[in-house]
Design a protein around this motif. Sequence first.
Motif, PDB file in Angstrom:
ATOM      1  N   LEU A   1       0.822  -1.220   0.000  1.00  0.00           N
ATOM      2  CA  LEU A   1       0.000   0.000   0.000  1.00  0.00           C
ATOM      3  C   LEU A   1       0.852   1.265   0.000  1.00  0.00           C
ATOM      4  O   LEU A   1       0.376   2.330  -0.411  1.00  0.00           O
ATOM      5  CB  LEU A   1      -0.951  -0.004   1.198  1.00  0.00           C
ATOM      6  CG  LEU A   1      -2.139  -0.959   1.097  1.00  0.00           C
ATOM      7  CD1 LEU A   1      -2.949  -0.955   2.387  1.00  0.00           C
ATOM      8  CD2 LEU A   1      -3.029  -0.610  -0.086  1.00  0.00           C
TER       9      LEU A   1
ATOM     10  N   GLN B   1       1.149   3.397  -3.070  1.00  0.00           N
ATOM     11  CA  GLN B   1       0.063   4.290  -3.481  1.00  0.00           C
ATOM     12  C   GLN B   1       0.443   5.762  -3.428  1.00  0.00           C
ATOM     13  O   GLN B   1      -0.303   6.601  -3.935  1.00  0.00           O
ATOM     14  CB  GLN B   1      -1.173   4.063  -2.598  1.00  0.00           C
ATOM     15  CG  GLN B   1      -1.912   2.778  -2.867  1.00  0.00           C
ATOM     16  CD  GLN B   1      -3.167   2.655  -2.015  1.00  0.00           C
ATOM     17  OE1 GLN B   1      -3.215   3.137  -0.885  1.00  0.00           O
ATOM     18  NE2 GLN B   1      -4.184   2.004  -2.553  1.00  0.00           N
TER      19      GLN B   1
ATOM     20  N   GLY C   1       0.138   7.691  -6.597  1.00  0.00           N
ATOM     21  CA  GLY C   1      -1.262   7.877  -6.963  1.00  0.00           C
ATOM     22  C   GLY C   1      -1.885   9.052  -6.230  1.00  0.00           C
ATOM     23  O   GLY C   1      -2.635   9.844  -6.818  1.00  0.00           O
ATOM     24  N   HIS C   2      -1.578   9.170  -4.930  1.00  0.00           N
ATOM     25  CA  HIS C   2      -2.094  10.305  -4.150  1.00  0.00           C
ATOM     26  C   HIS C   2      -1.546  11.622  -4.706  1.00  0.00           C
ATOM     27  O   HIS C   2      -2.278  12.616  -4.802  1.00  0.00           O
ATOM     28  CB  HIS C   2      -1.711  10.159  -2.676  1.00  0.00           C
ATOM     29  CG  HIS C   2      -2.463   9.071  -1.971  1.00  0.00           C
ATOM     30  ND1 HIS C   2      -3.830   9.077  -1.822  1.00  0.00           N
ATOM     31  CD2 HIS C   2      -2.032   7.935  -1.356  1.00  0.00           C
ATOM     32  CE1 HIS C   2      -4.217   7.994  -1.152  1.00  0.00           C
ATOM     33  NE2 HIS C   2      -3.139   7.284  -0.865  1.00  0.00           N
TER      34      HIS C   2
ATOM     35  N   LEU D   1      -4.464   3.940  -7.465  1.00  0.00           N
ATOM     36  CA  LEU D   1      -4.768   3.594  -6.064  1.00  0.00           C
ATOM     37  C   LEU D   1      -5.603   2.316  -5.991  1.00  0.00           C
ATOM     38  O   LEU D   1      -5.352   1.448  -5.144  1.00  0.00           O
ATOM     39  CB  LEU D   1      -5.530   4.736  -5.386  1.00  0.00           C
ATOM     40  CG  LEU D   1      -4.760   6.025  -5.118  1.00  0.00           C
ATOM     41  CD1 LEU D   1      -5.673   7.045  -4.445  1.00  0.00           C
ATOM     42  CD2 LEU D   1      -3.544   5.774  -4.262  1.00  0.00           C
ATOM     43  N   GLU D   2      -6.580   2.202  -6.879  1.00  0.00           N
ATOM     44  CA  GLU D   2      -7.440   1.019  -6.881  1.00  0.00           C
ATOM     45  C   GLU D   2      -6.657  -0.242  -7.226  1.00  0.00           C
ATOM     46  O   GLU D   2      -6.808  -1.288  -6.584  1.00  0.00           O
ATOM     47  CB  GLU D   2      -8.569   1.224  -7.891  1.00  0.00           C
ATOM     48  CG  GLU D   2      -9.597   0.121  -7.908  1.00  0.00           C
ATOM     49  CD  GLU D   2     -10.702   0.378  -8.921  1.00  0.00           C
ATOM     50  OE1 GLU D   2     -11.344  -0.598  -9.324  1.00  0.00           O
ATOM     51  OE2 GLU D   2     -10.909   1.544  -9.303  1.00  0.00           O
TER      52      GLU D   2
ATOM     53  N   ILE E   1      -3.390  -0.775  -6.895  1.00  0.00           N
ATOM     54  CA  ILE E   1      -2.439  -1.112  -5.828  1.00  0.00           C
ATOM     55  C   ILE E   1      -3.180  -1.675  -4.623  1.00  0.00           C
ATOM     56  O   ILE E   1      -2.713  -2.618  -3.971  1.00  0.00           O
ATOM     57  CB  ILE E   1      -1.588   0.115  -5.455  1.00  0.00           C
ATOM     58  CG1 ILE E   1      -0.642   0.451  -6.608  1.00  0.00           C
ATOM     59  CG2 ILE E   1      -0.795  -0.137  -4.172  1.00  0.00           C
ATOM     60  CD1 ILE E   1       0.124   1.727  -6.452  1.00  0.00           C
ATOM     61  N   GLY E   2      -4.359  -1.133  -4.313  1.00  0.00           N
ATOM     62  CA  GLY E   2      -5.167  -1.678  -3.217  1.00  0.00           C
ATOM     63  C   GLY E   2      -5.556  -3.123  -3.468  1.00  0.00           C
ATOM     64  O   GLY E   2      -5.485  -3.970  -2.570  1.00  0.00           O
TER      65      GLY E   2
END
Length: 198
Positions: free
Chosen positions: A40, A43, A46-47, A99-100, A102-103
């Motif tokens: 995580l 991410q 991505g942020h 983000l999705e 990687i989650g």
Amino acid sequence: MRFYAERPVRLAGQLLSDLVAITWIAAFCWLAGEAKSAVLQLQAPGHRMIEAGGGLRSTFADAASTASGVPFVGEDLAGALGRGGSAGDVLVDAGARLLEAIGLAATSVAVVIVAASLIPVLALWLPRRIRYARAAGQAVAMRAEGADLLALRALTELPHRRLQRIGTEPAAAWRAGDPEAIERLAGMRLAALGLRVS
């Protein structure tokens, strides 16, 4: 079904094996949590993409608002700058997709680790514990009914070399109804399961 032996040595071994199995699963659950957290952390870009996209969209919107006040070309300039804000939307959307993904990857890694830890438990420890619980439960029920069935179980399930402690022909002694041989056979079956004779 009876899950634990009555004799201390066998009981201690069972408790130790149960503790090892529980510790094994707990350790791999902890490892899965750590691995998920590590994935995580990927991410962060991505942020930053989402923040940059939002900032870009806001900047173009402010610029379009300001440009609309310029005489003669203001409307055209504001429209062009407004369309530039869509680049911010693309960046925000890309960041959200990252983000999705990687989650999902982090959850998948955690699930694979936990599933891998369960394989030896389900393949080795659990079947042995269930087999013991069934055999011990049956032996306790037979013990309440008398020694004859336990003696027969001993004849069918114990190794031949152990049965020869009773004599050269333990099956013949059982068939003849020899009470001493039957009691010894029953005791051997109970002892093999870590259960008391009475």
